[in-house]
Design a protein around this motif. Structure first.
Motif, mmCIF file in Angstrom:
data_model
loop_
_atom_site.group_PDB
_atom_site.id
_atom_site.type_symbol
_atom_site.label_atom_id
_atom_site.label_comp_id
_atom_site.label_asym_id
_atom_site.label_seq_id
_atom_site.Cartn_x
_atom_site.Cartn_y
_atom_site.Cartn_z
ATOM 1 N N GLU A 309 0.696 -1.389 0.067
ATOM 2 C CA GLU A 309 0.047 0.182 0.037
ATOM 3 C C GLU A 309 1.001 0.752 -0.064
ATOM 4 N N SER A 310 1.881 0.965 1.015
ATOM 5 C CA SER A 310 2.927 2.233 0.089
ATOM 6 C C SER A 310 3.658 2.905 -0.511
ATOM 7 N N GLN A 311 3.976 1.596 -1.257
ATOM 8 C CA GLN A 311 4.836 1.822 -2.388
ATOM 9 C C GLN A 311 3.425 1.705 -3.387
ATOM 10 N N MET A 312 2.573 2.124 -3.395
ATOM 11 C CA MET A 312 1.785 2.059 -4.970
ATOM 12 C C MET A 312 1.521 3.576 -4.225
ATOM 13 N N TYR A 313 1.436 3.914 -3.014
ATOM 14 C CA TYR A 313 0.909 5.354 -3.008
ATOM 15 C C TYR A 313 1.957 6.289 -3.352
ATOM 16 N N MET A 314 3.581 5.937 -3.616
ATOM 17 C CA MET A 314 4.514 6.397 -3.709
ATOM 18 C C MET A 314 4.589 6.151 -5.960
ATOM 19 N N VAL A 315 3.800 5.543 -5.913
ATOM 20 C CA VAL A 315 4.079 5.044 -7.388
ATOM 21 C C VAL A 315 3.071 6.274 -7.880
ATOM 22 N N GLN A 316 2.230 6.343 -7.318
ATOM 23 C CA GLN A 316 0.544 7.465 -7.781
ATOM 24 C C GLN A 316 1.175 8.697 -7.285
ATOM 25 N N LEU A 317 2.107 8.939 -6.301
ATOM 26 C CA LEU A 317 2.576 9.996 -5.931
ATOM 27 C C LEU A 317 3.410 10.738 -6.915
#
Length: 340
Positions: A309-317
């Protein structure tokens, strides 16, 4: 014969819970929800409601709690062209909906001339080369000069000179003429552009796959490879993953570090490769790097789901920053080749 009481929450199916929820809401609110369902959904729920029996108050309370938790945890709604079009069709006539959807699918801009200034220059030049030079001159006088220059350079030279001469001799354009040109552009050019600018199916699937957790993504890709290896390879090539952040230049990494939530960063890097960790630590101050390492060590073991979830958040950011032009995400296939 006494009617059984449903007091075992675990025995309830999804349709059971939905039926109980609707009954608990009462006729007025249930009727409003039914308005948004198709006939098959209404039929299925009606059958379940008719055979539901008595549901205990404790079970009803648990259903409402679960519903509230699921709604708050998703934190988002899914909007798309299709869902928007279906909604508009319920309140507007077909022609008006078509006009609105063509505007949405077409280039961005408040006015027709704003939209035209956002059309790819080669696409616009290909259309305008078949118009009268005087018409093109009028259009060039209304769109951004920078864009007009790029389109002019792509027109056949003799035709381009005719347009230039018309612009030099052009007087004030009557409103009726402008309205006529705008109407023609909307009905002939923008409509066709909107119909041909639908996104590639592989691009859409790649974006969807980007939001899957690691295990689900691998499972779907493995299944797709068995059925259609070419499509699976295309989707994988188009996907932007957490590991792709390793392609950021130092300025891009630093911009991402300024924007990211620190707890999300620590969790994401906890499951990152050593090379990717080094990239981020190299672009931080010694003090900030030390604090981050301490935070990561203090976390102890963490769930893979939280890392994903945190990695997906960083990708979207990173995608959001790239879309705003604040960072550049390179595909690594050449100096000028970019994802955005």
């Amino acid at each position: 014969m006494a009617q059984r009481i449903r007091d075992d929450y675990r025995s309830l199916t999804g349709p059971d819970k939905a039926a109980a929820l609707l009954l608990a809401l009462g006729e007025e609110y249930a009727a409003k929800l039914f308005e948004h369902m198709d006939d098959e959904e209404i039929k299925e729920l009606s059958q379940v409601m008719a055979s539901l029996g008595t549901v205990s108050s404790q079970v009803i309370e648990r259903i409402f709690v679960e519903f509230a938790e699921q709604m708050s945890s998703t934190g988002s709604l899914v909007g798309s062209y299709d869902s928007t079009e279906r909604l508009l069709m319920k309140v507007l006539d077909k022609d008006k909906v078509q006009e609105i959807m063509e505007d949405i699918r077409g280039p961005a801009g408040r006015t027709m001339w704003d939209k035209l200034s956002n059309v790819n220059e080669s696409v616009l030049a290909n259309y305008l080369k078949n118009e009268y030079p005087q018409t093109v001159a009028v259009i060039f006088s209304k769109i951004k000069a920078e864009h007009a220059a790029r389109v002019l350079a792509m027109l056949p030279e003799s035709f381009a000179m005719e347009v230039v001469m018309r612009m030099l001799r052009m007087e004030a354009v009557q409103k009726e003429v402008l309205d006529d040109i705008e109407r023609t552009l909307r009905t002939e050019f923008m409509t066709n552009l909107a119909k041909t600018s639908r996104r590639d199916a592989h691009e859409m699937m790649a974006e969807i796959f980007n939001f899957l957790d690691r295990n689900t993504e691998n499972r779907f890709l493995a299944a797709l490879e068995e059925r259609n290896r070419d499509s699976a390879e295309k989707i994988k090539a188009l996907m932007f993953t957490f590991d792709d952040l390793g392609k950021l230049d130092p300025a891009g990494v630093q911009a991402l570090l300024r924007a990211v939530e620190k707890d999300k960063l620590a969790t994401a890097l906890k499951g990152a490769s050593d090379d990717l960790k080094d990239l981020f630590f190299t672009n931080m101050s010694e003090r900030a790097g030390k604090i981050l390492r301490e935070d990561m060590a203090a976390m102890g073991p963490i769930r893979v789901k939280d890392v994903d979830e945190s990695q997906m958040y960083m990708v979207q950011l990173a995608k959001d920053l790239a879309a705003r032009g604040e960072i550049v995400i390179s595909e690594g296939k050449g100096e000028d080749e970019l994802v955005y």
